[in-house]
Design an enzyme around this catalytic site. Structure first.
Site: not given
Lengths: 468, 346
Positions: A322-323
């Site tokens: 996701h990040g």
């Protein structure tokens, strides 16, 4: 191009019209051009990265199919490594550098990290994963290598789902893209319903929750515990409405072309356990990780320890997907720990969740929602110190804020979302609507249209998952 | 299938028409109040004699001013029986005034005159591409000549001139760089950017021989604000052209109130060339818009340097003396139309 933009609302009907006017044998060219145009509305030059991914995986697919034994494996590894390296360069370069620098500094070594000033290409994590699934399937022998570059390019580029999924498999989307779809009334009708509902969920619900959430996360210590708690609840609904809205518009846009994309959400906040939550939330990513990471790691084969480690690895990698930040890793890890705790509890107490509605199930549902909401803090907060501030603001007993926040409209939006989920539970909006008489259906459309046109948020927020 | 689609589309259009009516009489006023309060103010006024459209220059005062009245309040003292209604929003310009003018209900209101603030700086690249422009454009979406429900949806889609600050800054820099500066005499710099760059190299020295950085920055700022040649391609000129035409067509007496600029500082900091440009631009405006139905009130050189509130920036914010001078000049021009109502207030 954003789905919630005038640009898209003009682009889509024009494209659909051309789609059915163009002869089938040239349709792939139209989809290719439209997808490139759609993507290039963000940062035009980044289309080259997509072309590179397409080129690598197209050639790899053929090479894998034409090779045997070790060579086959080598081509797969080369393909996966190329995809992962591209992803790492654009998404994780600065993160890796900072961490290496931190570790070296611990040992007294001076290392000044080089920070690249680059914008992450939109949806890079989505299309690399989608493309990787193709080469893996070819390697496994489940999928024949595509020999038509145009069709393969469209599989990676297909505009309704290219920037935020659902992450489709080639046997599904690739096949759909190759089939001739004739204009069918039901497809137009379903597509329209899905787009209308998706826009309503995104623009009316998510975008009305965003200002409250943004204010809270900007400086949580300024607000009272109840306001912060409300902010956390609202974020749970905001991210759901945001991503669910996007996915529904994607489904609707594809349906107008006669193409069926997979469902990415199935009322996740009506889950009674974390494992159920993950079978209902971002389904295409969960199944990707299940098939290409969890099972290759050994899945639930082996002993309890091995299984627990596999679960934790999968969730942490999912967080990192996701990040590029440790907050995402912790977010994933907490979900993993939660899932493990639930499984151990069920095993020790021989507890089984019954499918029928009961007070116990309602409590389990609230527990799952509350735990998920608290874990979202690590997803939303941009740093550990911000997450710490949120929890500090949530638990303190003094310094009550006198800042008032508009909470009536966001509250109504949350209720609407819950009601809509209860209504479509284990179904989908278009299927659910189909069970009603036309007069009731049109009454629902009227309400949705009014809410969308007259109550949608007046600030535009890009889809949260676009950044991944 | 085609028949079925046409029937459904007809139903959809009917629903939209009905919902538009519902929205217009329920939520629209509240949305206007939030997003375009000026539009609501224009529409809700009961028979004002004179509308005054302006920006922050109207009401900004110096803290030490004993009288803090705005220009419109001061001007009203000359016409005690006339209702002058100020519609004011910071950083507004002709593009916005144009829309405001069209909102005046010509059937209901017997507007005798419209005063519009004409700010020389509003024609420059920094104002045209100001970061506040997006906000201003947003405030106009609900007031467009479309069905209110459609306007509301456009607002949600942010379907207006919605450029980012970075994009606007880029456009501003390009305009400074690429627009040639024209003088009827020899001048070493080809563009605003060239002139600004030369000035930024260090023009001013303090008594101890070090660079006077603050003075230098201010001089550069004056160049960026006023070094341009007005012509009919300027978007604000086009907007004013439309306003003048609209008012002439609807027989509204129009007063363009050209605000005072700090000519004294422009002269002392940058030099006579800059003052030449400012006056040339003033002459362009006066010549272009002085017509039977339009009066240009020239205040350009009316306020002295020390009477500007911001001493280290270019603004049209005046201390009491400046506001009063402009109000008086305005009143003297209005007197030609409102002879009987005029009272010599000071």
């Amino acid at each position: 191009m954003l789905f919630n933009s005038l640009h898209f609302l003009i682009f889509l009907p024009v494209f659909i019209l051309l789609y059915y006017l163009v002869a089938f044998k040239y349709r792939w060219i139209l989809i290719f051009i439209a997808s490139c145009y759609f993507y290039m509305a963000f940062v035009p030059t980044y289309i080259l990265i997509l072309f590179l991914i397409i080129g690598i995986d197209f050639v790899s697919g053929i090479a894998i199919e034409n090779s045997k034994n070790q060579k086959r494996k080598l081509f797969l590894i080369l393909s996966l490594l190329s995809n992962i390296l591209l992803l790492c360069f654009f998404k994780y370069f600065n993160f890796l550098n900072e961490n290496i620098s931190g570790i070296l500094n611990l040992f007294g070594q001076q290392f000044h990290p080089i920070n690249l000033d680059i914008i992450l290409p939109i949806g890079l994590s989505f299309h690399t994963f989608q493309s990787m699934s193709y080469t893996i399937e070819v390697y496994k022998g489940h999928q024949k290598a595509e020999r038509h570059l145009g069709y393969f390019a469209n599989y990676v580029l297909y505009f309704p789902q290219m920037v935020a999924g659902p992450i489709e498999r080639y046997d599904r989307l690739g096949t759909e893209l190759k089939q001739e779809h004739k204009p069918v009334y039901q497809n137009f009708s379903d597509g329209f319903k899905l787009i209308l509902f998706g826009l309503f969920v995104k623009m009316t619900i998510a975008d009305n929750l965003a200002p409250y959430v943004n204010q809270i996360y900007a400086d949580p210590l300024k607000y009272s515990p109840s306001q912060v708690f409300t902010g956390l609840i609202l974020f749970s609904f905001q991210i759901y409405a945001d991503f669910y809205g996007y996915s529904t518009i994607a489904l609707g846009s594809a349906r107008l072309m006669g193409i069926r994309l997979m469902d990415n959400f199935k009322t996740p906040y009506l889950s009674k356990s974390v494992s159920e939550f993950w079978s209902r939330w971002h389904i295409s990513l969960s199944t990707w990780f299940r098939d290409y990471l969890y099972i290759p790691l050994g899945g639930n084969r082996g002993n309890l320890l091995r299984w627990s480690i596999n679960i934790l690895i999968v969730f942490m990698v999912s967080g990192l997907w996701h990040g590029a930040s440790w907050t995402f890793v912790i977010w994933g890890a907490l979900h993993g720990v939660n899932l493990l705790a639930e499984r151990f509890f069920n095993k020790v107490f021989n507890f089984k969740i019954k499918e029928t509605w009961s007070l116990l199930n309602l409590l389990l549902l609230l527990k799952t929602f509350l735990v998920t909401t608290l874990i979202w803090v690590f997803f939303r907060a941009e740093s550990f110190s911000k997450a710490k501030d949120v929890f500090q603001a949530l638990t303190r007993t003094t310094n009550i804020s006198d800042i008032s926040l508009e909470s009536v409209l966001p509250g109504i939006m949350c209720v609407l979302l819950v009601l809509s989920d209860l209504w479509v539970y284990n179904s989908r909006i278009d299927d659910r609507l189909q069970t009603y008489k036309p007069v009731y259906r049109w009454a629902i459309y009227t309400v949705l249209i009014f809410c969308l046109f007259a109550l949608a948020g007046t600030q535009k927020f890009a889809f949260i998952y676009f950044q991944f | 299938m085609t028949k079925k689609i046409i029937i459904k589309l007809s139903c959809l259009v009917t629903i939209l028409v009905a919902l538009n009516v519902l929205y217009k009489y329920t939520l629209f006023q509240n949305d206007l109040k939030t997003k375009s309060p000026e539009a609501l103010a224009i529409k809700s006024q009961d028979l004002p004699d004179v509308y005054f459209f302006g920006e922050s220059s109207n009401a900004t005062y110096r803290d030490s001013d004993s009288i803090k009245s705005s220009i419109t309040e001061l001007a009203s003292m000359f016409f005690p029986t006339i209702k002058i209604v100020p519609i004011v929003k910071p950083a507004t310009h002709a593009g916005i005034y144009k829309s405001w003018a069209r909102m005046i209900d010509l059937k209901k209101n017997k507007t005798k005159a419209l005063i519009i603030t004409l700010n020389l700086r509003s024609f420059d690249a920094a104002w045209i591409h100001s970061k506040l422009e997006t906000q201003l454009q947003e405030s106009m979406v609900l007031t467009q000549d479309h069905p209110p429900l459609l306007n509301r949806f456009q607002l949600s889609l942010q379907a207006f001139d919605n450029k980012t600050e970075k994009q606007r800054e880029q456009m501003m820099l390009e305009q400074w760089k690429n627009t040639p500066l024209l003088f009827p005499f020899a001048f070493p710099f080809k563009s605003t950017a060239d002139w600004d760059y030369a000035m930024a190299q260090g023009h001013y020295k303090k008594s101890d021989g070090t660079w006077d950085k603050e003075k230098n920055i201010l001089a550069c700022h004056y160049i960026k604000a006023y070094a341009f040649n007005l012509n009919d391609q300027n978007p604000r000129v086009k907007d004013f052209d439309e306003i003048v035409m609209y008012c002439a067509k609807n027989r509204i007496n129009l007063y363009l109130n050209l605000m005072a600029e700090n000519i004294d500082y422009a002269d002392s900091l940058v030099g006579k060339e800059l003052v030449f440009l400012m006056k040339q631009n003033r002459d362009f405006i006066v010549k272009r818009y002085s017509k039977r139905t339009c009066v240009v009130i020239d205040n350009l050189d009316l306020v002295r340097g020390k009477d500007f509130i911001d001493q280290n920036w270019t603004t049209e914010h005046y201390a009491y003396k400046g506001r009063m001078a402009i109000a008086k000049n305005l009143a003297l021009n209005l007197k030609k139309q409102f002879v009987k109502e005029y009272k010599d207030a000071y």
